[in-house]
Design a protein around this motif. Structure first.
Motif, short mmCIF file in Angstrom:
data_model
loop_
_atom_site.label_atom_id
_atom_site.label_comp_id
_atom_site.label_asym_id
_atom_site.label_seq_id
_atom_site.Cartn_x
_atom_site.Cartn_y
_atom_site.Cartn_z
N THR A 22 -7.21 198.35 78.44
CA THR A 22 -6.31 197.67 79.37
C THR A 22 -6.45 196.16 79.26
O THR A 22 -5.46 195.42 79.23
N ARG A 23 -7.68 195.71 79.20
CA ARG A 23 -7.91 194.27 79.04
C ARG A 23 -7.26 193.75 77.77
O ARG A 23 -6.62 192.70 77.77
N ARG A 24 -7.44 194.50 76.70
CA ARG A 24 -6.86 194.10 75.43
C ARG A 24 -5.34 194.01 75.54
O ARG A 24 -4.72 193.04 75.08
N LEU A 25 -4.79 195.02 76.13
CA LEU A 25 -3.33 195.06 76.28
C LEU A 25 -2.86 193.87 77.10
O LEU A 25 -1.85 193.24 76.79
N ALA A 26 -3.60 193.59 78.12
CA ALA A 26 -3.20 192.50 79.02
C ALA A 26 -3.40 191.15 78.35
O ALA A 26 -2.95 190.13 78.85
N GLY A 27 -4.07 191.19 77.20
CA GLY A 27 -4.28 189.92 76.51
C GLY A 27 -5.26 189.02 77.22
O GLY A 27 -5.29 187.81 77.02
N ALA A 39 -2.00 202.62 85.71
CA ALA A 39 -2.99 201.56 85.95
C ALA A 39 -2.95 200.55 84.80
O ALA A 39 -3.03 199.34 85.01
N MET A 40 -2.80 201.06 83.59
CA MET A 40 -2.75 200.17 82.44
C MET A 40 -1.50 199.30 82.47
O MET A 40 -1.54 198.12 82.13
N LYS A 41 -0.44 199.91 82.88
CA LYS A 41 0.83 199.17 82.95
C LYS A 41 0.71 198.02 83.94
O LYS A 41 1.22 196.93 83.72
N LYS A 42 0.01 198.31 85.04
CA LYS A 42 -0.21 197.27 86.05
C LYS A 42 -1.29 196.29 85.61
O LYS A 42 -1.66 195.38 86.36
N GLN A 43 -1.82 196.53 84.42
CA GLN A 43 -2.89 195.70 83.88
C GLN A 43 -4.11 195.65 84.80
O GLN A 43 -4.82 194.64 84.87
N ASP A 44 -4.33 196.76 85.46
CA ASP A 44 -5.48 196.87 86.35
C ASP A 44 -6.59 197.64 85.62
O ASP A 44 -6.67 198.87 85.67
N ALA A 45 -7.44 196.89 84.96
CA ALA A 45 -8.47 197.50 84.11
C ALA A 45 -9.43 198.37 84.92
O ALA A 45 -9.79 199.47 84.49
N ALA A 46 -9.82 197.89 86.07
CA ALA A 46 -10.77 198.65 86.89
C ALA A 46 -10.17 199.98 87.31
O ALA A 46 -10.84 201.02 87.25
N ALA A 47 -8.92 199.94 87.70
CA ALA A 47 -8.25 201.17 88.11
C ALA A 47 -8.13 202.13 86.93
O ALA A 47 -8.34 203.34 87.08
N ALA A 48 -7.81 201.60 85.78
CA ALA A 48 -7.70 202.44 84.59
C ALA A 48 -9.02 203.13 84.31
O ALA A 48 -9.06 204.34 84.02
N ALA A 49 -10.10 202.35 84.42
CA ALA A 49 -11.43 202.93 84.20
C ALA A 49 -11.69 204.05 85.20
O ALA A 49 -12.15 205.13 84.82
#
Lengths: 237, 237
Positions: A108-113, A206-216
């Motif tokens: 997610t972090r990577r995606l969010a740049g 969660a990834m779409k929202k760029q919420d890394a913690a939530a994705a985890a």
DNA sequence: CTGGATAATACTGTATCCATAATTATGAAT
DNA sequence: ATTCATAATTATGGATACAGTATTATCCAG
């Protein structure tokens, strides 16, 4: 672990794999299929004859499998297919959840740049994920468990690739390889397919929202949910 | 991974280890000592002669080491000592931090007796940790890096044992084994000893307060701090 | 003197053979 | 009949031998 080295996989891809490696692969297949059942003794000479090879490469293959945890070598007593207990599952799944959770987070972090240095990855990566997820939806609708299973693997692999941490991926792969000893497929459980799909949706959201913690967190729960399904499957098969 | 199986370590402790296992151990020692330098080619015949054995058990040992990631097997080209790059460290340490953090967390939970089923572990376990920590304090005061290093290992091992997750321990051990390829000891860096000690104090304090999350965080930072020290050491050795 | 082709060499990968330890079968004694 | 001791069998672990391939050396041509 694979015979290929974890990190520095020195694969001259056009080099024919050594015989012991081919043998190891064949043995893995048999073990996963429970053709060689857990706890079963492995007859070196018998298998060597069957494969039409000598015991030497076979024994080397067994060393590799032992390192992977698929077989157990008892000195002077021979080689046995590993059997994993309920307790093992209880210990392994939480760790897997931890690792896969981290993968989701990093991806997610990577995606969010947000990652320094690398720069934002093309959103093409996300659409690739979305594409795989669409497949999942389709296969689930068609109740095609096998294809769902395959697509599911691709989903997790894609995520690992996105996360971009080879060691992390390596540990996960090792763990999953070992887990395959159970062969029990929690997806076959009644409502599990739908549930798994829902969990995947949550991860993707969660990834779409760029919420890394939530994705985890979602991924973490997803894995543990798989454990729970497996537990249910073992009581009422 | 070790040749002993991760989870179901079938060790008839009085059984003499197989020759290939002894050889593997000797090779590990040499590799860690950089007596066999990273990237160096491994002369099978030469080593076999030197060890007074045939190539067969030596080659089996190499398969094991390859699975551990200490050597790389190139088909038809021989075996080379693995070399790990800066990038590997960047990928490995965060994962190690994650795993060790979880160990600290679980250990704290166990100590606090919050775990279901098992019941509260005797506080004797905590005093054992405290004992090891006291050793650390002493060795640090005496600037005895070697003993500090050894006690440090015992500290982490004790914690792993407390956490009681064999798979988690296995992954950590595998990772640390691989990390030993660097041989660089961050403890030799200027203020690192004192800093490491302070971090240990923080971990222990969190555990004493039965704050599992804090223990995890402190441990996590401790590992990453080790990475930072190593990085410094590599620029100015 | 450089580049490439060919021959010599060395090493890896596999097979075969042998010794030793473990297991099973057999027999005697209680 | 049961149990212990001993012998026979079988499998593992290791050594040796051999075949095939990669590497290096050598030699000739340009």
């Amino acid at each position: 672990m694979n015979a290929r080295h974890p990190v520095d996989a020195a694969k001259d891809s056009l080099a024919a794999p050594a015989l012991y490696e081919q043998v190891a692969e064949r043995l893995r297949t048999r073990i996963y299929a429970h053709e060689l059942a857990p706890g079963a003794w492995i007859d070196e000479q018998g298998l060597a004859d069957e494969f039409g090879i000598s015991r030497t490469p076979l024994r080397e293959a067994l060393k590799v499998l032992a390192a992977e945890g698929l077989v157990v070598l008892k000195p002077r007593r021979g080689c046995y297919v590993a059997a994993l207990a309920e307790r093992d599952l209880d210990e392994i799944f939480p760790v897997l959840a931890l690792l896969e959770g981290r993968v989701a987070e990093e991806a997610t972090r990577r995606l969010a740049g947000l990652e320094a240095g690398v720069g934002p990855l093309a959103s093409a990566d996300f659409s690739r994920l979305a594409e795989i997820h669409a497949e999942l939806e389709r296969h689930a609708a068609a109740h095609d468990i096998d294809r769902f299973f395959a697509a599911n693997q691709r989903f997790h692999s894609a995520l690992q690739e996105l996360a971009g941490n080879r060691w992390l991926s390596q540990l996960i792969d090792d763990t999953r390889k070992f887990l395959k000893l159970t062969r029990r497929d929690s997806l076959r459980l009644d409502g599990r397919l739908k549930q798994s799909l829902a969990e995947h949706r949550a991860i993707l959201a969660a990834m779409k929202k760029q919420d890394a913690a939530a994705a985890a967190l979602q991924m973490h729960n997803h894995i543990l949910s798989g454990r729970a399904a497996l537990a249910k499957l073992l009581t009422q098969p």
